[in-house]
Design a protein around this motif. Sequence first.
Motif, short mmCIF file in Angstrom:
data_model
loop_
_atom_site.label_atom_id
_atom_site.label_comp_id
_atom_site.label_asym_id
_atom_site.label_seq_id
_atom_site.Cartn_x
_atom_site.Cartn_y
_atom_site.Cartn_z
N ALA A 61 0.83 -1.20 0.00
CA ALA A 61 0.00 0.00 0.00
C ALA A 61 0.87 1.25 0.00
N GLU A 62 2.01 1.20 0.71
CA GLU A 62 2.91 2.35 0.76
C GLU A 62 3.48 2.66 -0.62
N GLN A 63 3.83 1.62 -1.38
CA GLN A 63 4.36 1.83 -2.73
C GLN A 63 3.32 2.46 -3.64
N ILE A 64 2.10 1.98 -3.54
CA ILE A 64 1.04 2.49 -4.41
C ILE A 64 0.71 3.94 -4.08
N VAL A 65 0.62 4.26 -2.80
CA VAL A 65 0.31 5.64 -2.40
C VAL A 65 1.43 6.57 -2.83
N ALA A 66 2.68 6.16 -2.63
CA ALA A 66 3.81 7.01 -3.01
C ALA A 66 3.84 7.26 -4.52
N GLN A 67 3.51 6.23 -5.32
CA GLN A 67 3.53 6.37 -6.77
C GLN A 67 2.32 7.14 -7.29
N SER A 68 1.22 7.10 -6.56
CA SER A 68 -0.03 7.71 -7.03
C SER A 68 0.03 9.24 -7.10
N GLY A 69 0.93 9.83 -6.32
CA GLY A 69 1.00 11.29 -6.27
C GLY A 69 0.06 11.91 -5.25
N LEU A 70 -0.72 11.09 -4.56
CA LEU A 70 -1.62 11.60 -3.54
C LEU A 70 -0.88 11.77 -2.22
N ILE A 71 -1.17 12.86 -1.54
CA ILE A 71 -0.58 13.10 -0.22
C ILE A 71 -1.66 13.64 0.71
N ARG A 72 -1.45 13.46 1.96
CA ARG A 72 -2.38 14.00 2.94
C ARG A 72 -2.33 15.53 2.93
N SER A 82 -8.14 9.91 -13.29
CA SER A 82 -7.27 9.78 -14.46
C SER A 82 -5.81 10.06 -14.10
N SER A 83 -5.59 11.03 -13.22
CA SER A 83 -4.22 11.37 -12.82
C SER A 83 -3.59 10.22 -12.03
N VAL A 84 -4.36 9.63 -11.12
CA VAL A 84 -3.85 8.51 -10.34
C VAL A 84 -3.58 7.31 -11.24
N ARG A 85 -4.47 7.05 -12.19
CA ARG A 85 -4.28 5.92 -13.11
C ARG A 85 -3.01 6.11 -13.94
N ASN A 86 -2.79 7.31 -14.44
CA ASN A 86 -1.59 7.58 -15.23
C ASN A 86 -0.32 7.46 -14.38
N ALA A 87 -0.41 7.90 -13.14
CA ALA A 87 0.75 7.84 -12.25
C ALA A 87 1.15 6.40 -11.94
N LEU A 88 0.17 5.49 -11.92
CA LEU A 88 0.44 4.09 -11.57
C LEU A 88 0.76 3.22 -12.79
N HIS A 110 -8.62 1.60 -5.51
CA HIS A 110 -8.93 0.18 -5.76
C HIS A 110 -8.11 -0.28 -6.97
N VAL A 111 -7.23 -1.25 -6.74
CA VAL A 111 -6.39 -1.74 -7.84
C VAL A 111 -6.76 -3.19 -8.15
N THR A 112 -6.69 -3.52 -9.43
CA THR A 112 -6.83 -4.90 -9.90
C THR A 112 -5.49 -5.30 -10.50
N GLU A 113 -4.85 -6.26 -9.89
CA GLU A 113 -3.53 -6.68 -10.34
C GLU A 113 -3.62 -7.89 -11.26
N HIS A 114 -2.59 -8.08 -12.07
CA HIS A 114 -2.49 -9.31 -12.83
C HIS A 114 -2.27 -10.47 -11.86
N LYS A 115 -2.83 -11.60 -12.19
CA LYS A 115 -2.73 -12.78 -11.32
C LYS A 115 -1.32 -13.34 -11.33
N ARG A 116 -0.79 -13.63 -10.15
CA ARG A 116 0.51 -14.31 -10.04
C ARG A 116 0.28 -15.80 -10.24
N VAL A 117 0.99 -16.41 -11.19
CA VAL A 117 0.78 -17.83 -11.46
C VAL A 117 2.01 -18.68 -11.13
N ALA A 118 3.19 -18.05 -11.02
CA ALA A 118 4.41 -18.79 -10.71
C ALA A 118 5.49 -17.81 -10.30
N PHE A 119 6.66 -18.37 -9.95
CA PHE A 119 7.83 -17.56 -9.64
C PHE A 119 8.96 -17.92 -10.59
#
Length: 264
Positions: A61-72, A82-88, A110-119
Motif C-alpha cells: 500500500a505504501e508503494q502504491i500511495v507514493a507512486q499515485s501522487g496523492l498526499i495528505r 485519471s491522474s492517479v491511473r496515469n501515475a500508476l 482500488h487496484v486490480t492486479e495481474h494474477k501471479r501464477v508462478a515464480f
Amino acid sequence: MAVYDERIPQVKQQRPRRRGNRKLAFLLVLFFLTVLIVVFIQSPYSKVQQIQVFGNDIYSAEQIVAQSGLIRDMQFINVWESSVRNALQPFEGIKEVTLTRSFPGVIQIHVTEHKRVAFWSGQDGTRFPLLDNGYVLKQVDFSKRVVDRPLISSWSAPELLPNLAKSLSRLSPAVLGEISDIALTPTVYDKQRVRLFMRDGNEVRSVVYKLDKMLNWYPAIVKELPSDSKGVLSMFEQPWFVPYGAADEAIPLQGNEGQAQKPQ
C-alpha cells in the motif's frame, strides 16, 4: 363635457419595480456562497485526511500511495482518477485502477492486479512473479515472500512463458497450490514437455498446451493411486502412473479424454 372626457386616454398605473431588490438578493446570496466556499477550503474537511488501498498483493500500500501522487492535506477537489491511473502506469503488475471518495477526506484506491501464477527463479536466489499475461515482473523481488506459487527452476525457452502462464492461470487455486517446481524438458518430438514436482511427493509429466486440461484432474486421479505410493504420473492423453523404483509397473488410470497411452 362627458363626450370630451371619454376621449382622454386613461393612464395606466405603474407597478413598483422589483429589479433592484432581486439584484440585491442575488448579490447577497453570491457573497455568502463565496464566504462559505472560502471557509470550507480553509477547513480540514476540504483536505485529504486518509488514503486507503484495496486489492493489492504484488505491491504494498505504501508503494502504491507514493507512486499515485496523492498526499495528505492536499485539496480534496484536486484528486482525479485519471491522474492517479496515469501515475500508476509504471507499475506493470497493475491491470486496472479506480478511485472512490468518502466524505470527509477519505480517498480509496482500488487496484486490480495481474494474477501471479508462478515464480521465476534467478541464479542469485532472486524470485520474480510470473504474471498471467506471461510477463516476468522484475520490479518486485519476492525472495523474502512465502513461496505460494510454483517455482520455475529450469526454463530454456522464454518464448513459451506466455503459454505456460495462460495454462497455469486456468488451474484451480487448489491444484496450482499443489505444484512445487516446474521445469521445461523438451524432446526432439515435442518442445513443450514439462516436468512438475508436486508438494505431495509425486512427479507429473505433461505438455504446456495440455497442462490446464489435464492437471485440473489431478486431485481426482491421486485418489486412484495405491495408498502410500509415490511416483511419476504421465498426463498426456490417458494418465499413467509408475511408482518410484518400479518402472515395469505402469498403472493406467481413469482419464477424461482420449485412449490409453503408455508413459513416454
